[in-house]
Design a protein around this motif. Structure first.
Motif, mmCIF file in Angstrom:
data_model
loop_
_atom_site.group_PDB
_atom_site.id
_atom_site.type_symbol
_atom_site.label_atom_id
_atom_site.label_comp_id
_atom_site.label_asym_id
_atom_site.label_seq_id
_atom_site.Cartn_x
_atom_site.Cartn_y
_atom_site.Cartn_z
ATOM 1 N N GLY A 155 -9.111 2.496 12.890
ATOM 2 C CA GLY A 155 -7.428 1.960 13.295
ATOM 3 C C GLY A 155 -6.386 3.175 12.500
ATOM 4 N N LEU A 156 -6.280 2.340 10.720
ATOM 5 C CA LEU A 156 -5.025 3.126 10.279
ATOM 6 C C LEU A 156 -5.522 3.358 9.257
ATOM 7 C CD1 LEU A 156 -2.234 1.587 10.153
ATOM 8 C CD2 LEU A 156 -2.576 -0.440 8.125
ATOM 9 N N GLY A 157 -6.666 2.990 9.030
ATOM 10 C CA GLY A 157 -7.553 4.284 8.259
ATOM 11 C C GLY A 157 -6.969 3.633 7.057
ATOM 12 N N LEU A 158 -7.365 2.402 7.074
ATOM 13 C CA LEU A 158 -7.340 1.825 5.213
ATOM 14 C C LEU A 158 -8.514 1.948 4.220
ATOM 15 C CD1 LEU A 158 -4.927 -0.922 5.911
ATOM 16 C CD2 LEU A 158 -4.469 0.813 5.123
ATOM 17 N N ASP A 159 -9.223 1.942 2.907
ATOM 18 C CA ASP A 159 -10.644 2.016 2.451
ATOM 19 C C ASP A 159 -10.421 1.120 1.882
ATOM 20 O OD1 ASP A 159 -9.393 2.589 -0.182
ATOM 21 O OD2 ASP A 159 -9.461 4.723 0.276
ATOM 22 N N SER A 160 -12.094 0.695 0.794
ATOM 23 C CA SER A 160 -11.733 -0.545 0.053
ATOM 24 C C SER A 160 -11.465 -0.549 -0.765
ATOM 25 C CB SER A 160 -12.700 -0.054 -0.465
ATOM 26 O OG SER A 160 -13.264 1.360 -1.654
ATOM 27 N N ILE A 161 -10.626 0.737 -1.555
ATOM 28 C CA ILE A 161 -8.971 0.422 -2.195
ATOM 29 C C ILE A 161 -7.793 -0.948 -1.894
ATOM 30 C CG2 ILE A 161 -8.138 1.297 -4.022
ATOM 31 C CD1 ILE A 161 -10.231 1.764 -5.011
ATOM 32 N N LEU A 221 0.933 -1.028 0.146
ATOM 33 C CA LEU A 221 0.000 0.159 0.308
ATOM 34 C C LEU A 221 0.629 1.948 -0.147
ATOM 35 C CD1 LEU A 221 -2.699 -1.289 2.532
ATOM 36 C CD2 LEU A 221 -2.715 -1.252 -0.144
ATOM 37 N N ASP A 222 1.160 0.855 0.370
ATOM 38 C CA ASP A 222 3.211 2.579 -0.456
ATOM 39 C C ASP A 222 3.531 3.456 0.705
ATOM 40 O OD1 ASP A 222 3.241 1.634 -2.539
ATOM 41 O OD2 ASP A 222 2.496 2.265 -3.860
ATOM 42 N N LEU A 223 2.915 2.872 2.107
ATOM 43 C CA LEU A 223 3.078 3.120 3.005
ATOM 44 C C LEU A 223 4.423 3.424 3.693
ATOM 45 C CD1 LEU A 223 0.036 1.311 5.631
ATOM 46 C CD2 LEU A 223 -0.519 3.366 3.617
ATOM 47 N N GLU A 224 5.396 4.249 3.173
ATOM 48 C CA GLU A 224 6.337 4.570 3.352
ATOM 49 C C GLU A 224 7.101 4.922 4.415
ATOM 50 O OE1 GLU A 224 6.824 6.528 -0.387
ATOM 51 O OE2 GLU A 224 7.524 4.828 -1.340
ATOM 52 N N ASP A 225 5.990 5.879 5.048
ATOM 53 C CA ASP A 225 6.248 6.297 6.140
ATOM 54 C C ASP A 225 5.723 6.029 7.917
ATOM 55 O OD1 ASP A 225 3.608 6.760 5.756
ATOM 56 O OD2 ASP A 225 3.539 8.625 6.733
ATOM 57 N N MET A 226 5.190 4.207 7.508
ATOM 58 C CA MET A 226 5.410 3.240 8.984
ATOM 59 C C MET A 226 6.265 2.785 9.047
ATOM 60 S SD MET A 226 1.690 3.094 8.320
ATOM 61 C CE MET A 226 1.056 2.851 10.224
ATOM 62 N N THR A 227 5.860 2.228 9.724
ATOM 63 C CA THR A 227 7.402 0.618 9.987
ATOM 64 C C THR A 227 6.314 -0.062 10.935
ATOM 65 O OG1 THR A 227 7.509 1.540 12.289
ATOM 66 C CG2 THR A 227 9.094 2.883 10.677
ATOM 67 N N ILE A 228 7.044 -1.708 10.932
ATOM 68 C CA ILE A 228 6.287 -2.973 11.379
ATOM 69 C C ILE A 228 5.845 -2.504 12.796
ATOM 70 C CG2 ILE A 228 6.437 -5.354 12.719
ATOM 71 C CD1 ILE A 228 8.313 -5.638 9.849
ATOM 72 N N ALA A 229 6.682 -1.946 13.519
ATOM 73 C CA ALA A 229 6.387 -1.271 14.726
ATOM 74 C C ALA A 229 5.079 -0.453 15.038
ATOM 75 C CB ALA A 229 7.713 -0.322 15.206
ATOM 76 N N ASP A 230 5.111 0.613 14.294
ATOM 77 C CA ASP A 230 4.063 1.377 14.193
ATOM 78 C C ASP A 230 2.281 0.762 14.112
ATOM 79 O OD1 ASP A 230 5.587 3.898 14.405
ATOM 80 O OD2 ASP A 230 5.105 3.823 12.245
ATOM 81 N N ILE A 231 2.146 -0.422 13.490
ATOM 82 C CA ILE A 231 0.880 -1.339 13.489
ATOM 83 C C ILE A 231 0.872 -2.545 14.352
ATOM 84 C CG2 ILE A 231 -0.462 -2.649 12.032
ATOM 85 C CD1 ILE A 231 1.503 -1.972 10.091
ATOM 86 N N GLU A 232 -0.305 -1.895 15.555
ATOM 87 C CA GLU A 232 -0.446 -3.256 16.618
ATOM 88 C C GLU A 232 -1.531 -4.451 15.718
ATOM 89 O OE1 GLU A 232 0.126 -2.092 19.625
ATOM 90 O OE2 GLU A 232 1.147 -0.881 19.201
ATOM 91 N N ASP A 233 -0.809 -5.421 16.727
ATOM 92 C CA ASP A 233 -1.447 -6.884 16.453
ATOM 93 C C ASP A 233 -3.492 -6.627 16.227
ATOM 94 O OD1 ASP A 233 1.384 -7.644 15.907
ATOM 95 O OD2 ASP A 233 1.494 -8.996 17.633
ATOM 96 N N ASP A 234 -3.268 -6.015 17.028
ATOM 97 C CA ASP A 234 -5.011 -6.048 17.064
ATOM 98 C C ASP A 234 -5.489 -4.492 16.828
ATOM 99 O OD1 ASP A 234 -4.182 -3.966 19.277
ATOM 100 O OD2 ASP A 234 -5.362 -5.240 20.799
ATOM 101 N N GLN A 235 -4.697 -3.130 16.016
ATOM 102 C CA GLN A 235 -5.770 -1.972 15.436
ATOM 103 C C GLN A 235 -6.512 -2.587 14.170
ATOM 104 O OE1 GLN A 235 -2.098 -0.206 14.305
ATOM 105 N NE2 GLN A 235 -3.685 1.970 14.224
#
Length: 85
Positions: free
Chosen positions: A36-42, A16-30
């Protein structure tokens, strides 16, 4: 399973080209969508294709349960673990 979760997080970031994020930025249960992460249908479509390609699992786009599988990294990891071929 944490190795799988890290692979999923990396896949989310890269596909998804989320270049400004790291693995640590994403919680397992988020939540991945909306609040949460703010993703959409696309993003869901792109992520679904990336997961299918990377983990060789079949994702039924018309299934009611697919939404639940994409709820979080935890849910995706559980889905992938139970559907690997």
């Amino acid at each position: 399973m944490s190795e799988l979760k890290n692979k999923i997080k990396l896949l989310i970031i890269n596909s998804l080209d989320l270049e400004d994020m790291t693995i640590a930025d994403i919680e397992d249960d988020q939540p991945l969508f909306i609040d949460g992460l703010g993703l959409d249908s696309i993003d869901a479509l792109e992520l679904g294709l990336a997961i299918k390609k990377e983990f060789n699992v079949k994702i039924d786009a018309n299934s009611e349960q697919t939404k639940a599988h994409f709820a979080s990294v935890d849910a995706l990891a559980e889905f992938i673990e139970s559907n690997r071929s």
